[in-house]
Scaffold this motif. Structure first.
Motif, PDB file in Angstrom:
ATOM      1  N   GLY A 199       0.889  -1.151   0.154  1.00  0.00           N
ATOM      2  CA  GLY A 199       0.049   0.111   0.066  1.00  0.00           C
ATOM      3  C   GLY A 199       0.879   1.198   0.025  1.00  0.00           C
ATOM      4  N   LYS A 200       1.963   1.104   0.364  1.00  0.00           N
ATOM      5  CA  LYS A 200       3.205   2.173   0.230  1.00  0.00           C
ATOM      6  C   LYS A 200       3.493   2.457  -0.912  1.00  0.00           C
ATOM      7  CE  LYS A 200       4.515   2.437   5.153  1.00  0.00           C
ATOM      8  NZ  LYS A 200       5.885   2.676   6.210  1.00  0.00           N
ATOM      9  N   GLN A 201       3.918   3.573  -1.221  1.00  0.00           N
ATOM     10  CA  GLN A 201       4.695   3.759  -2.556  1.00  0.00           C
ATOM     11  C   GLN A 201       5.701   2.906  -2.728  1.00  0.00           C
ATOM     12  OE1 GLN A 201       4.681   7.912  -3.376  1.00  0.00           O
ATOM     13  NE2 GLN A 201       4.841   7.436  -5.900  1.00  0.00           N
ATOM     14  N   ASP A 202       5.976   2.502  -4.081  1.00  0.00           N
ATOM     15  CA  ASP A 202       6.930   1.454  -4.195  1.00  0.00           C
ATOM     16  C   ASP A 202       8.288   2.342  -4.835  1.00  0.00           C
ATOM     17  OD1 ASP A 202       5.808  -0.922  -3.554  1.00  0.00           O
ATOM     18  OD2 ASP A 202       4.615  -1.122  -5.418  1.00  0.00           O
ATOM     19  N   HIS A 203       8.917   2.994  -3.917  1.00  0.00           N
ATOM     20  CA  HIS A 203      10.187   3.491  -4.080  1.00  0.00           C
ATOM     21  C   HIS A 203      11.284   2.551  -3.977  1.00  0.00           C
ATOM     22  CE1 HIS A 203       8.860   7.789  -4.557  1.00  0.00           C
ATOM     23  NE2 HIS A 203       8.128   7.634  -3.305  1.00  0.00           N
ATOM     24  N   ILE A 204      12.190   2.555  -4.757  1.00  0.00           N
ATOM     25  CA  ILE A 204      13.323   1.671  -4.582  1.00  0.00           C
ATOM     26  C   ILE A 204      14.688   2.477  -4.557  1.00  0.00           C
ATOM     27  CG2 ILE A 204      12.141  -0.359  -5.670  1.00  0.00           C
ATOM     28  CD1 ILE A 204      13.643   0.267  -8.271  1.00  0.00           C
ATOM     29  N   SER A 205      15.574   1.702  -3.876  1.00  0.00           N
ATOM     30  CA  SER A 205      16.737   2.576  -3.629  1.00  0.00           C
ATOM     31  C   SER A 205      17.611   2.765  -4.822  1.00  0.00           C
ATOM     32  CB  SER A 205      17.800   1.776  -2.596  1.00  0.00           C
ATOM     33  OG  SER A 205      16.995   1.472  -1.229  1.00  0.00           O
ATOM     34  N   ARG A 206      17.656   1.856  -5.839  1.00  0.00           N
ATOM     35  CA  ARG A 206      18.478   1.979  -7.161  1.00  0.00           C
ATOM     36  C   ARG A 206      17.691   1.976  -8.400  1.00  0.00           C
ATOM     37  NH1 ARG A 206      23.870   0.795  -6.574  1.00  0.00           N
ATOM     38  NH2 ARG A 206      23.909  -0.240  -8.511  1.00  0.00           N
ATOM     39  N   PRO A 207      16.872   3.067  -8.723  1.00  0.00           N
ATOM     40  CA  PRO A 207      16.059   2.962  -9.722  1.00  0.00           C
ATOM     41  C   PRO A 207      16.791   2.751 -11.126  1.00  0.00           C
ATOM     42  CG  PRO A 207      16.106   5.208  -8.938  1.00  0.00           C
ATOM     43  CD  PRO A 207      16.707   4.246  -7.693  1.00  0.00           C
ATOM     44  N   PRO A 208      16.535   1.545 -11.997  1.00  0.00           N
ATOM     45  CA  PRO A 208      17.332   1.380 -13.193  1.00  0.00           C
ATOM     46  C   PRO A 208      17.204   2.611 -14.123  1.00  0.00           C
ATOM     47  CG  PRO A 208      15.381   0.192 -13.151  1.00  0.00           C
ATOM     48  CD  PRO A 208      15.316   0.885 -11.732  1.00  0.00           C
ATOM     49  N   ILE A 209      18.349   2.769 -14.973  1.00  0.00           N
ATOM     50  CA  ILE A 209      18.343   3.612 -16.159  1.00  0.00           C
ATOM     51  C   ILE A 209      18.152   2.773 -17.334  1.00  0.00           C
ATOM     52  CG2 ILE A 209      19.872   5.233 -17.430  1.00  0.00           C
ATOM     53  CD1 ILE A 209      21.156   6.016 -14.778  1.00  0.00           C
ATOM     54  N   LEU A 210      16.979   2.856 -18.016  1.00  0.00           N
ATOM     55  CA  LEU A 210      16.635   1.763 -18.756  1.00  0.00           C
ATOM     56  C   LEU A 210      17.335   2.092 -20.340  1.00  0.00           C
ATOM     57  CD1 LEU A 210      12.993   0.967 -17.798  1.00  0.00           C
ATOM     58  CD2 LEU A 210      15.057  -0.074 -17.157  1.00  0.00           C
ATOM     59  N   ARG A 211      17.310   3.622 -20.219  1.00  0.00           N
ATOM     60  CA  ARG A 211      18.061   4.185 -21.769  1.00  0.00           C
ATOM     61  C   ARG A 211      19.315   3.622 -22.133  1.00  0.00           C
ATOM     62  NH1 ARG A 211      16.761   8.433 -25.180  1.00  0.00           N
ATOM     63  NH2 ARG A 211      18.301   9.049 -26.466  1.00  0.00           N
ATOM     64  N   ARG A 212      19.562   2.798 -23.293  1.00  0.00           N
ATOM     65  CA  ARG A 212      20.670   2.294 -23.751  1.00  0.00           C
ATOM     66  C   ARG A 212      21.748   3.228 -24.026  1.00  0.00           C
ATOM     67  NH1 ARG A 212      18.555  -2.377 -21.723  1.00  0.00           N
ATOM     68  NH2 ARG A 212      19.221  -4.466 -22.620  1.00  0.00           N
ATOM     69  N   TRP A 213      22.995   2.921 -23.795  1.00  0.00           N
ATOM     70  CA  TRP A 213      24.114   3.913 -24.226  1.00  0.00           C
ATOM     71  C   TRP A 213      24.827   3.344 -25.619  1.00  0.00           C
ATOM     72  CZ3 TRP A 213      29.365   3.504 -25.099  1.00  0.00           C
ATOM     73  CH2 TRP A 213      29.970   4.571 -24.945  1.00  0.00           C
ATOM     74  N   PHE A 214      24.910   4.353 -26.386  1.00  0.00           N
ATOM     75  CA  PHE A 214      25.471   4.029 -27.662  1.00  0.00           C
ATOM     76  C   PHE A 214      26.718   4.849 -27.811  1.00  0.00           C
ATOM     77  CE2 PHE A 214      21.234   2.374 -27.970  1.00  0.00           C
ATOM     78  CZ  PHE A 214      21.494   1.175 -28.661  1.00  0.00           C
ATOM     79  N   LEU A 215      27.631   4.403 -28.531  1.00  0.00           N
ATOM     80  CA  LEU A 215      28.825   5.124 -29.042  1.00  0.00           C
ATOM     81  C   LEU A 215      28.519   6.060 -29.973  1.00  0.00           C
ATOM     82  CD1 LEU A 215      31.892   4.882 -28.643  1.00  0.00           C
ATOM     83  CD2 LEU A 215      32.248   3.697 -31.034  1.00  0.00           C
ATOM     84  N   ASP A 216      28.870   7.492 -29.985  1.00  0.00           N
ATOM     85  CA  ASP A 216      28.485   8.544 -30.476  1.00  0.00           C
ATOM     86  C   ASP A 216      28.629   8.033 -32.133  1.00  0.00           C
ATOM     87  OD1 ASP A 216      28.248  10.027 -28.408  1.00  0.00           O
ATOM     88  OD2 ASP A 216      30.192  11.012 -28.517  1.00  0.00           O
ATOM     89  N   GLY A 217      27.751   8.440 -32.819  1.00  0.00           N
ATOM     90  CA  GLY A 217      27.443   8.066 -34.215  1.00  0.00           C
ATOM     91  C   GLY A 217      27.061   6.811 -34.663  1.00  0.00           C
TER      92      GLY A 217
END
Length: 460
Positions: A199-217
């Motif tokens: 019932g409490k809001q589901d905050h997590i300590s380490r929210p994931p960063i879902l956006r993938r990282w690509f080499l420039d270009g």
């Protein structure tokens, strides 16, 4: 691998994120690191917990525990949406193209498979034998699946097995979707939400960063030089039976080993991991008798690229973001020099894994994409270390306290594969070693190796 007769599946269902708009459809593109793992096995890790305390309602503790795990998993998936999706291959004729991504469509998403199982065994039956008992493999779903199977199989499968005096929670995670850092971030987040008052809001300590990282270009869509997955998928299985055993190293033993190698090299920069890896490399190589001294041996180990890039990626980055470090020598050189010499080779390999080296690997891969094959890892002269002592495995508290032990499935195992884990005691280390039976017997008689193993925990 066939299921162990002592493990019985009670139920099976799909779990989806607790909130996902019906109109929403998302695509998560894959990086070279992700794509290169398409032919490897799923990550298979699990934790053994003591039996949770009895529930106070009328439904019985079993139903309450399982239902609560399902509910908290659904709430966790809201933060880790790619785990509920599936792999999709995109082919076009004009111009010719072949690409793979993760697709999430709430109307057709496969969700996460959840299996409830029971087994008439005890914690002692699992932890007491010197070798890991075969029943442990039956605690893991999606056995022998390769990551490309995520086109038709779930990207994450969970099996909760209730034993007589405990509970084993195992996850099989598609290695294209995430690496060990991502895996344990998810596992810890699930545990965090599970022990939170509903019932409490589901905050997590380490929210994931879902956006993938690509080499420039480059990216986000990567066109692969294939027309069919048969061109890069190989379901290689090692043609031998292995022994799998855990070895425990106390904090004192790890400190002494580190001090020894640094003293030999007249330095203070060699880490505990590098010292322990040098011990494993030398002793496993020595245990493989009859190998000629002029043969080359390599020690390959996993390096997290997040902190190596400049600027660095967040440790919350969710995806596959590792490469292999490598140190090599002839067998004669490795065994005729001291352990400090081997540790210094490993130290230099880690030191040389810089931002420029990471980016160069990506540039080379983009010019000539390739998929790792399990058969390429199997070499009778090499040792390969996976896992990490830094993963917060024993911080996964579902509300029942610290786990008793960590165990793994059969995925990505071959002669010479070693997995490192943190021990339950801070500063201690556990190594899961996979070797041919004859080599394991020699290792167990090696004074240099066994003197470093904690005497009180041999065979535990």
């Amino acid at each position: 691998m066939a299921s162990h007769p002592a493990v019985r599946h009670i139920s099976r269902c799909s779990i989806n994120p607790d909130y996902f708009s019906e109109e929403s459809k998302q695509t998560f593109h894959l990086t070279p690191w992700d794509i290169s793992m398409l032919s490897a096995h799923y990550i298979q890790k699990g934790l053994l917990f003591p039996k949770p305390p009895p529930a106070t309602n009328d439904n019985g503790p079993s139903i309450t525990i399982i239902d609560h795990l399902k509910d908290s998993l659904s709430r966790t998936l809201f933060h880790f949406l790619p785990l509920a999706g599936q792999l999709v291959t995109h082919k076009h004729e004009d111009p010719p193209s072949y690409s793979i991504s993760i697709s999430l469509d709430c109307k057709n998403t496969p969700g996460v498979e959840f299996i409830h199982a029971v087994a008439d065994v005890t914690t002692s039956d699992i932890l007491s034998p010197i070798d890991v008992p075969p029943i442990v493999q039956s605690f893991f779903p999606l056995d022998k699946a390769v990551n490309h199977d995520g086109h038709t199989l779930p990207l994450l499968a969970v099996q909760v097995t209730e034993i007589l005096d405990g509970i084993f929670i195992a996850c099989s995670l598609n290695h294209v979707v995430g690496d060990g850092v991502s895996y344990w971030n998810f596992f810890n987040s699930w545990a965090e939400i599970c022990r939170t008052v509903q019932g409490k809001q589901d905050h997590i300590s380490r929210p994931p960063i879902l956006r993938r990282w690509f080499l420039d270009g480059h990216g986000p869509i990567i066109n692969l030089p294939f027309s069919h997955h048969d061109e890069f998928i190989d379901r290689y299985q090692p043609p031998v039976v292995l022994r799998e055993r855990f070895f425990h190293f106390s904090p004192q033993s790890v400190r002494m080993l580190k001090a020894k190698v640094n003293a030999e090299c007249n330095t203070s920069t060699i880490s505990s991991f590098q010292a322990l890896s040098a011990l494993v490399w030398r002793c496993v190589t020595r245990a493989r008798r009859h190998l000629p001294n002029d043969r080359k041996t390599s020690f390959r180990f996993t390096i997290d690229n997040r902190s190596r890039l400049s600027p660095p990626l967040s440790s919350h980055y969710f995806g596959h973001c590792v490469q292999a470090g490598n140190a090599s020598a002839t067998i004669g050189e490795l065994l005729n020099h001291g352990i400090g010499w081997a540790a210094l080779l490993l130290h230099e390999a880690v030191k040389g894994h810089t931002d420029s080296k990471v980016r160069k690997w990506l540039e080379v891969w983009m010019k000539s994409p390739f998929i790792y094959q399990l058969e390429d890892f199997f070499d009778p002269c090499n040792v390969r270390m996976g896992g990490s002592c830094r993963f917060d495995m024993y911080g996964c508290d579902f509300g029942w306290g610290m786990a008793e032990a960590v165990r793994s499935g059969s995925g990505n195992k071959f002669d010479g594969k070693v997995f490192s884990y943190p021990g339950r005691q801070g500063g201690s280390v556990e190594l899961e070693v996979c070797l041919l039976p004859e080599s394991m017997s020699v290792l167990e008689s090696d004074p240099e190796f066994m003197d470093a193993v904690s005497p009180s925990q041999i065979g535990d």
